[in-house]
Scaffold this active site. Structure first.
Site, PDB file in Angstrom:
ATOM      1  N   HIS A 129       0.882  -1.174   0.000  1.00  0.00           N
ATOM      2  CA  HIS A 129       0.000   0.000   0.000  1.00  0.00           C
ATOM      3  C   HIS A 129       0.925   1.232   0.000  1.00  0.00           C
ATOM      4  O   HIS A 129       2.025   1.180   0.527  1.00  0.00           O
ATOM      5  CB  HIS A 129      -0.842  -0.047   1.279  1.00  0.00           C
ATOM      6  CG  HIS A 129      -1.860   1.028   1.397  1.00  0.00           C
ATOM      7  ND1 HIS A 129      -1.555   2.296   1.838  1.00  0.00           N
ATOM      8  CD2 HIS A 129      -3.187   1.028   1.145  1.00  0.00           C
ATOM      9  CE1 HIS A 129      -2.658   3.023   1.857  1.00  0.00           C
ATOM     10  NE2 HIS A 129      -3.666   2.276   1.441  1.00  0.00           N
ATOM     11  N   ASP A 207       3.409  -3.931   7.862  1.00  0.00           N
ATOM     12  CA  ASP A 207       2.134  -3.237   7.765  1.00  0.00           C
ATOM     13  C   ASP A 207       1.036  -4.291   7.967  1.00  0.00           C
ATOM     14  O   ASP A 207       0.805  -5.129   7.100  1.00  0.00           O
ATOM     15  CB  ASP A 207       2.041  -2.587   6.379  1.00  0.00           C
ATOM     16  CG  ASP A 207       0.666  -1.998   6.101  1.00  0.00           C
ATOM     17  OD1 ASP A 207      -0.220  -2.099   6.976  1.00  0.00           O
ATOM     18  OD2 ASP A 207       0.489  -1.456   5.000  1.00  0.00           O
ATOM     19  N   GLN A 210      -4.269  -4.677   7.127  1.00  0.00           N
ATOM     20  CA  GLN A 210      -5.294  -5.619   6.651  1.00  0.00           C
ATOM     21  C   GLN A 210      -5.222  -6.954   7.373  1.00  0.00           C
ATOM     22  O   GLN A 210      -6.126  -7.778   7.225  1.00  0.00           O
ATOM     23  CB  GLN A 210      -5.139  -5.877   5.144  1.00  0.00           C
ATOM     24  CG  GLN A 210      -5.429  -4.684   4.278  1.00  0.00           C
ATOM     25  CD  GLN A 210      -6.882  -4.209   4.353  1.00  0.00           C
ATOM     26  OE1 GLN A 210      -7.769  -4.912   4.824  1.00  0.00           O
ATOM     27  NE2 GLN A 210      -7.107  -2.998   3.903  1.00  0.00           N
ATOM     28  N   LYS A 233     -10.284  -0.262  10.841  1.00  0.00           N
ATOM     29  CA  LYS A 233     -10.483  -1.449  10.005  1.00  0.00           C
ATOM     30  C   LYS A 233     -10.864  -2.666  10.847  1.00  0.00           C
ATOM     31  O   LYS A 233     -11.066  -3.758  10.322  1.00  0.00           O
ATOM     32  CB  LYS A 233      -9.210  -1.751   9.212  1.00  0.00           C
ATOM     33  CG  LYS A 233      -8.881  -0.725   8.136  1.00  0.00           C
ATOM     34  CD  LYS A 233      -7.753  -1.188   7.281  1.00  0.00           C
ATOM     35  CE  LYS A 233      -7.119  -0.091   6.467  1.00  0.00           C
ATOM     36  NZ  LYS A 233      -7.943   0.376   5.350  1.00  0.00           N
ATOM     37  N   CYS A 372      -4.764   2.468  -3.606  1.00  0.00           N
ATOM     38  CA  CYS A 372      -3.484   2.997  -3.091  1.00  0.00           C
ATOM     39  C   CYS A 372      -2.356   1.997  -3.333  1.00  0.00           C
ATOM     40  O   CYS A 372      -1.459   1.850  -2.479  1.00  0.00           O
ATOM     41  CB  CYS A 372      -3.577   3.380  -1.611  1.00  0.00           C
ATOM     42  SG  CYS A 372      -4.797   4.646  -1.290  1.00  0.00           S
TER      43      CYS A 372
HETATM   44  N1  C6P Z   1      -6.292   0.646   2.840  1.00  0.00           N
HETATM   45  C1  C6P Z   1      -8.109   0.153   1.338  1.00  0.00           C
HETATM   46  O1  C6P Z   1      -9.192   0.378   0.817  1.00  0.00           O
HETATM   47  P1  C6P Z   1      -4.889   3.990   7.178  1.00  0.00           P
HETATM   48  O2  C6P Z   1      -5.505   4.882   6.146  1.00  0.00           O
HETATM   49  O3  C6P Z   1      -3.616   4.536   7.726  1.00  0.00           O
HETATM   50  O4  C6P Z   1      -5.841   3.539   8.227  1.00  0.00           O
HETATM   51  O5  C6P Z   1      -4.516   2.642   6.397  1.00  0.00           O
HETATM   52  C2  C6P Z   1      -3.572   2.682   5.385  1.00  0.00           C
HETATM   53  C3  C6P Z   1      -3.325   1.312   4.874  1.00  0.00           C
HETATM   54  C4  C6P Z   1      -2.085   0.752   5.075  1.00  0.00           C
HETATM   55  N2  C6P Z   1      -1.821  -0.497   4.670  1.00  0.00           N
HETATM   56  C5  C6P Z   1      -2.738  -1.260   4.075  1.00  0.00           C
HETATM   57  C6  C6P Z   1      -2.391  -2.652   3.694  1.00  0.00           C
HETATM   58  C7  C6P Z   1      -4.019  -0.745   3.849  1.00  0.00           C
HETATM   59  O6  C6P Z   1      -4.922  -1.514   3.262  1.00  0.00           O
HETATM   60  C8  C6P Z   1      -4.314   0.585   4.237  1.00  0.00           C
HETATM   61  C9  C6P Z   1      -5.658   1.188   3.941  1.00  0.00           C
HETATM   62  C10 C6P Z   1      -7.611   1.072   2.421  1.00  0.00           C
HETATM   63  O7  C6P Z   1      -7.440  -0.801   1.010  1.00  0.00           O
HETATM   64  C11 C6P Z   1      -7.638   2.513   2.001  1.00  0.00           C
HETATM   65  S1  C6P Z   1      -6.606   2.851   0.622  1.00  0.00           S
END
Ligand code: C6P
Length: 414
Positions: A129, A207, A210, A233, A372
């Site tokens: 991401h 990371d 997910q 999430k 992203c």
């Molecule tokens: N992915 C998706 O629709 P934040 O925004 O910081 O809570 O999460 C960022 C992020 C980081 N790593 C991974 C693997 C993610 O999936 C995400 C967020 C959302 O897939 C929004 S693009």
């Protein structure tokens, strides 16, 4: 639906915990198939935040009066719950951030600026991401370090065959990878990458945005050095996330944000930093959000993350089977036993935004876009995909409705 796809977890019963499902969208029941972007909220978590605001709200770590002490105790209890959820050796290693993105930036800046330079390599994956890609790409450029990417194969799984060639090109200092890909659902071999990274003398930054909502996460078993995730999430509120880091690394790092609360002493000549975790929590914290995060963790613990994972794996298998019946569909990613509850696809040449808009008229919410993950989209040769993603409240009937909706899309635009 086939018998093998019948979930053990009682998603239909759990749906009653989520007030969002009480409404209709365009006159149809809501089929929320976009939990990877953010999860819906159970009443238990909403009530916990509401009660906290009504009975215990004050700033934390600042007052000696009863209310502030009560708020601080609840805030720190939440930290303990979040830390235990990922099996952190100590809650002091668990830093509350705004979300996973801020947690990853914290490591990139606070570790990267002082530890990277020419001759060093930062290694990410093609599945990252942007939140675990761009900060490292930027930090490599800023410090003169090299930047390398582990590629994916045709199934959307990491090709670890390139590791020796990467190691021969410089001193690997950072390995940054996700545990579960948001775009394809691939579950990645983090333990193997952590072992390789440590053999090179690198830090391993995971990371888990997910992974943490859907998959048991144990920082000690993974063998990583940092792990980032977001409450929103995982049934928690937006505005709060977490970074777990190895204590000795966190202690050696400079702070990321500067200001109130993160200091030990401030003098005209010099300022010294507070203890962990406060050194990395400048300013007023997301107080009620952290309490909500803790309540979300309690909710997930009660259901069991293993049960959630099994439920999603069955849904992913069922979705792949049912979607595979649609003529002209292109499905991306690995087989169901190696993926989380995320299914990406394209419907011939029909633009994903058009697909998502027609599905919305049926009350079905999916995500359409690059998720992203533009480097991955480049590898797949597309600008965007459709993505359906599942959670503990997803029922197979919603996948049936998705399939029916896609047939309708084809009739209108195909
Ligand atoms: N992915 C998706 O629709 P934040 O925004 O910081 O809570 O999460 C960022 C992020 C980081 N790593 C991974 C693997 C993610 O999936 C995400 C967020 C959302 O897939 C929004 S693009």
């Amino acid at each position: 639906m086939v018998a093998t796809a019948r979930p053990a977890l009682e998603a239909q019963r759990l749906r009653a915990d989520f007030p969002i499902f009480d409404q209709k969208i365009h006159g149809k029941p809501l089929a929320y198939l976009d939990s990877a972007v953010t999860a819906q909220k159970p009443r238990q978590m909403l009530d916990a935040m509401h009660t906290f605001y009504e009975t215990s709200y004050a700033n934390v770590h600042r007052g000696v009066y009863t209310l502030s002490e009560r708020a601080t105790a609840e805030f720190e209890r939440a930290r303990g719950l979040v830390a235990a959820f990922v099996n952190a050796p100590s809650p002091r290693e668990l830093i509350f951030t705004r979300q996973a993105t801020e947690a990853l930036n914290l490591v990139a800046y606070a570790w990267g600026l002082n530890n990277l330079g020419p001759g060093d390599l930062v290694v990410v994956t093609e599945l990252e991401h942007h939140s675990n890609f761009v900060p490292w790409q930027y930090m490599a450029k800023r410090t003169g370090a090299g930047f390398r990417m582990i590629n994916v194969n045709a199934d959307g799984e990491l090709d670890l065959g390139d590791l020796d060639a990467i190691a021969a090109e410089g001193q690997v200092k950072v390995v940054a990878n996700n545990l579960v890909s948001n775009a394809l659902g691939t579950i990645n071999p983090v333990e193997k990458l952590a072992e390789w990274g440590h053999e090179q003398g690198a830090i391993v930054v995971v990371d888990a945005a997910q992974a943490a909502p859907h998959h048991p996460v144990d920082v000690q078993a993974l063998g990583c050095d940092f792990l980032a995730f977001s409450a929103h999430k995982m049934c928690g509120p937006s505005g709060v996330g977490a970074l777990w880091g190895r204590r000795e690394l966190l202690e050696a790092m400079e702070p990321f944000n500067l200001g109130g609360h993160m200091i030990s002493k401030v003098r005209y000549e010099e300022t010294t930093w507070g203890e962990l975790p406060h050194k990395f929590e400048a300013g007023t914290s997301p107080i009620a959000e952290a309490v909500g995060f803790g309540a979300a963790i309690e909710y997930l613990n009660e259901i069991g993350v293993e049960a959630i994972e099994q439920h999603e794996q069955k849904l992913a298998a069922y979705a792949l089977e049912r979607l595979g019946e649609i003529p002209g569909i292109k499905l991306y990613g690995p087989p169901p036993d190696r993926r989380a509850g995320i299914v990406s696809f394209n419907l011939g040449e029909i633009h994903p935004h058009d697909v998502a808009q027609i599905l919305d008229s049926e009350g079905i919410a999916i995500r359409a876009g690059h998720h992203c993950c533009q480097p991955l989209m480049t590898r797949l040769g597309v600008a965007a995909t459709n993505r359906a993603s599942f959670y503990l409240y997803t029922i197979p009937e919603e996948i049936d409705r998705l399939v029916d909706g896609l047939h309708k899309v084809q009739k209108i635009l195909g």
